[in-house]
Design a protein around this motif. Structure first.
Motif, PDB file in Angstrom:
ATOM      1  N   ASP A 150       1.000  -1.224   0.026  1.00  0.00           N
ATOM      2  CA  ASP A 150       0.019  -0.049   0.098  1.00  0.00           C
ATOM      3  C   ASP A 150       0.949   1.387   0.120  1.00  0.00           C
ATOM      4  O   ASP A 150       1.978   1.114   0.733  1.00  0.00           O
ATOM      5  CB  ASP A 150      -1.007  -0.088   1.131  1.00  0.00           C
ATOM      6  CG  ASP A 150      -2.154   0.831   1.089  1.00  0.00           C
ATOM      7  OD1 ASP A 150      -1.962   2.214   0.683  1.00  0.00           O
ATOM      8  OD2 ASP A 150      -3.204   0.382   1.375  1.00  0.00           O
ATOM      9  N   ASP A 154       0.576   1.556   7.674  1.00  0.00           N
ATOM     10  CA  ASP A 154      -0.914   1.080   8.734  1.00  0.00           C
ATOM     11  C   ASP A 154      -0.648   1.926   9.707  1.00  0.00           C
ATOM     12  O   ASP A 154      -0.006   3.114  10.162  1.00  0.00           O
ATOM     13  CB  ASP A 154      -0.400  -0.556   9.072  1.00  0.00           C
ATOM     14  CG  ASP A 154       0.815  -0.773   9.719  1.00  0.00           C
ATOM     15  OD1 ASP A 154       1.554   0.264  10.458  1.00  0.00           O
ATOM     16  OD2 ASP A 154       1.186  -1.763   9.998  1.00  0.00           O
ATOM     17  N   GLN A 160       2.421  -2.080   4.716  1.00  0.00           N
ATOM     18  CA  GLN A 160       1.358  -3.188   4.592  1.00  0.00           C
ATOM     19  C   GLN A 160       1.269  -3.768   3.118  1.00  0.00           C
ATOM     20  O   GLN A 160       1.197  -2.701   2.240  1.00  0.00           O
ATOM     21  CB  GLN A 160       0.145  -2.648   5.367  1.00  0.00           C
ATOM     22  CG  GLN A 160      -0.426  -1.384   4.481  1.00  0.00           C
ATOM     23  CD  GLN A 160      -1.619  -0.774   5.467  1.00  0.00           C
ATOM     24  OE1 GLN A 160      -2.079  -1.410   6.174  1.00  0.00           O
ATOM     25  NE2 GLN A 160      -1.965   0.248   5.245  1.00  0.00           N
ATOM     26  N   MET A 163      -3.947  -3.468  -0.998  1.00  0.00           N
ATOM     27  CA  MET A 163      -5.495  -3.855  -1.000  1.00  0.00           C
ATOM     28  C   MET A 163      -5.524  -4.619  -2.268  1.00  0.00           C
ATOM     29  O   MET A 163      -5.074  -4.215  -3.513  1.00  0.00           O
ATOM     30  CB  MET A 163      -6.268  -2.812  -0.908  1.00  0.00           C
ATOM     31  CG  MET A 163      -7.713  -3.223  -0.345  1.00  0.00           C
ATOM     32  SD  MET A 163      -7.914  -3.593   1.277  1.00  0.00           S
ATOM     33  CE  MET A 163      -8.040  -1.913   1.764  1.00  0.00           C
ATOM     34  N   ARG A 169      -7.085  -6.861   2.350  1.00  0.00           N
ATOM     35  CA  ARG A 169      -5.778  -6.964   2.271  1.00  0.00           C
ATOM     36  C   ARG A 169      -5.162  -8.250   2.797  1.00  0.00           C
ATOM     37  O   ARG A 169      -5.701  -8.948   3.536  1.00  0.00           O
ATOM     38  CB  ARG A 169      -5.460  -5.727   3.473  1.00  0.00           C
ATOM     39  CG  ARG A 169      -3.857  -5.545   3.247  1.00  0.00           C
ATOM     40  CD  ARG A 169      -3.569  -4.469   4.233  1.00  0.00           C
ATOM     41  NE  ARG A 169      -4.382  -3.169   4.360  1.00  0.00           N
ATOM     42  CZ  ARG A 169      -4.479  -2.230   3.516  1.00  0.00           C
ATOM     43  NH1 ARG A 169      -3.654  -2.191   2.655  1.00  0.00           N
ATOM     44  NH2 ARG A 169      -5.430  -1.302   3.785  1.00  0.00           N
ATOM     45  N   GLY A 212       1.059 -10.727  -0.253  1.00  0.00           N
ATOM     46  CA  GLY A 212       1.321  -9.649  -1.152  1.00  0.00           C
ATOM     47  C   GLY A 212       2.662  -9.643  -1.960  1.00  0.00           C
ATOM     48  O   GLY A 212       3.063  -8.819  -2.885  1.00  0.00           O
TER      49      GLY A 212
END
Length: 455
Positions: A150, A154, A160, A163, A169, A212
């Motif tokens: 992102d 966070d 983090q 999305m 997420r 991710g």
């Protein structure tokens, strides 16, 4: 080394009258693209006469600060040095909001002095020429892992995962997850389209071993210099496409202490002048040239590790049972070793070099790997017995796991100096020494071990 013919620019500009701006860049010793944004009216002149770039552009830290000890700053008056477009380097950037092109540059070996000695692409081209002089034509591909993060931190101020398209997420590993790839489809569609536009041979996409984390393989090229040109352009492209989707593509070696790191696995073989694979054999361990190449990689590993692991963060990958290598080991169809000979038909026999972090400069990593292959073949070295089973167990010579050791080994290495050239060896050492000193001033010796696992 061939530079591009001006006709390439004439044809491109005629085909793309909507393009008004062109990003020109050269890859610095840290693997970072640096350059300028030109107007289209400046492009043809650059192809004919070169583009002056300041000597300091190839003597910077990762933060973009001058390193005065390189000799590329005050002693030469930050002189202009001529860079020229490389062949096939004028391409569209499909991720831009406005029609924008890019031109990949390299320093002219003579007109680019004094900065030309610090151009990593020139280093690789010399190593390839040395191999070709002995009848070896390197075939390579890069396999890069990265995190999609992102753009916002966070609640605790930490990065983090980005999305996904379903509004969630990712929090689970889900390695090889198909659903995870489906949730990235808008990003992946744009990425593959951009790769097609730029002629980058992107192939298999994988959901990797952390939330991710993604890997996309690039197909091998019979021209190793072309393969590494595509690898550096690919990193630029991934970051551009990610930004278009409101994400940040992270190629740090280990951005999260508790999660898997990101590597750059380098696939290499040697061919003869007719394109025949000199590693090809029905024996899964390959030919003598293959095992000698692995032995050369082992013999020169300490000298070259700084090129494979160039930053403080690089050394956080080296943890047992993490799919990152920790020892001088090799094996067949075995992902627990540093030098893996993948399975498959005899004609595809090659070595997967698994040590590099995703933060390594592809040109320099390839130069060290290919020079090591050459060294092993010249001296007919033996890598010892192949590891069968768990390469993390047993008595093996482990890799240095701290930045200072890698830096010191590099600075003292006569072999590395001969491979890179005395000037590049000195300049790169000065850059990394300056970065190390700055890092230690900020972190401190007592916090080093904590940083490796927790920061």
């Amino acid at each position: 080394m061939l530079f591009a013919n001006p006709q390439e620019a004439i044809d491109f500009l005629d085909k793309h009258p909507q393009v008004q701006h062109v990003e020109v860049f050269i890859i610095d010793p840290n693997g970072i693209p640096r350059g300028k944004l030109l107007h289209r009216q400046e492009v043809l002149s650059m192809y004919r006469h070169g583009r002056p770039l300041p000597s300091t552009i190839l003597g910077l830290t990762v933060q973009g600060d001058d390193v005065e000890d390189t000799g590329l700053v005050w002693e030469v008056g930050d002189a202009d040095c001529l860079a020229f477009p490389i062949e096939g380097g004028l391409l569209m950037q499909p991720w831009r909001n406005q029609p924008t092109a890019q031109v990949h540059l390299a320093m002219h070996p003579d007109a680019g002095l004094p900065a030309a000695v610090a151009d990593p692409r020139l280093v690789l081209s010399r190593v390839i020429a040395s191999l070709q002089a002995d009848g070896f034509y390197p075939v390579m591909a890069a396999e890069l892992e990265f995190f999609l993060l992102d753009q916002r931190f966070d609640a605790n101020g930490k990065p983090q995962p980005a999305m996904q398209s379903d509004g969630h997420r990712p929090t689970q590993t889900q390695v090889y997850g198909i659903l995870e790839l489906e949730r990235l489809q808008p990003f992946l569609d744009d990425l593959y389209h951009a790769c097609e536009v730029q002629g980058i041979p992107a192939r298999t996409a994988i959901s990797e071993y952390a939330p991710g984390q993604v890997e996309i393989t690039l197909e091998h090229r019979f021209d190793a210099l072309q393969a590494m040109d595509e690898a550096v352009r690919y990193k630029r492209l991934v970051k551009g496409v990610a930004a278009k989707h409101g994400m940040q593509a992270c190629f740090m070696a280990k951005p999260f202490g508790e999660l898997a790191g990101s590597g750059m696995h380098m696939h290499v073989s040697l061919a003869d002048a007719d394109g025949n694979n000199l590693f090809a054999s029905d024996n899964p361990e390959g030919t003598p040239e293959l095992t000698q190449s692995i032995a050369g990689m082992m013999a020169t590993l300490e000298d070259a590790q700084l090129l494979f692991c160039p930053n403080a963060n690089s050394f956080r990958r080296f943890q047992s049972a993490s799919y990152a290598p920790i020892a001088k080991t090799w094996g067949v169809n075995n992902r627990t070793v540093s030098f893996r000979v993948p399975g498959g038909p005899a004609a595809s026999r090659h070595v997967e070099h698994r040590i590099c972090g995703a933060d390594a400069n592809p040109y320099l990593a390839a130069a060290a790997i290919l020079a090591a292959c050459h060294h092993g073949i010249r001296h007919r070295l033996s890598p010892g017995e192949a590891i069968v089973g768990n390469g993390y167990q047993g008595e093996h010579q482990t890799l240095p796991t701290d930045w200072l050791s890698a830096l010191t080994n590099f600075e003292r290495s006569g072999w590395m100096k001969s491979v890179l050239g005395e000037d590049f060896h000195r300049i790169y050492g000065k850059i990394k020494r300056a970065e190390y000193q700055q890092f230690m001033a900020e972190v401190g010796q007592q916090d080093w071990q904590w940083y490796l696992t927790h920061a």
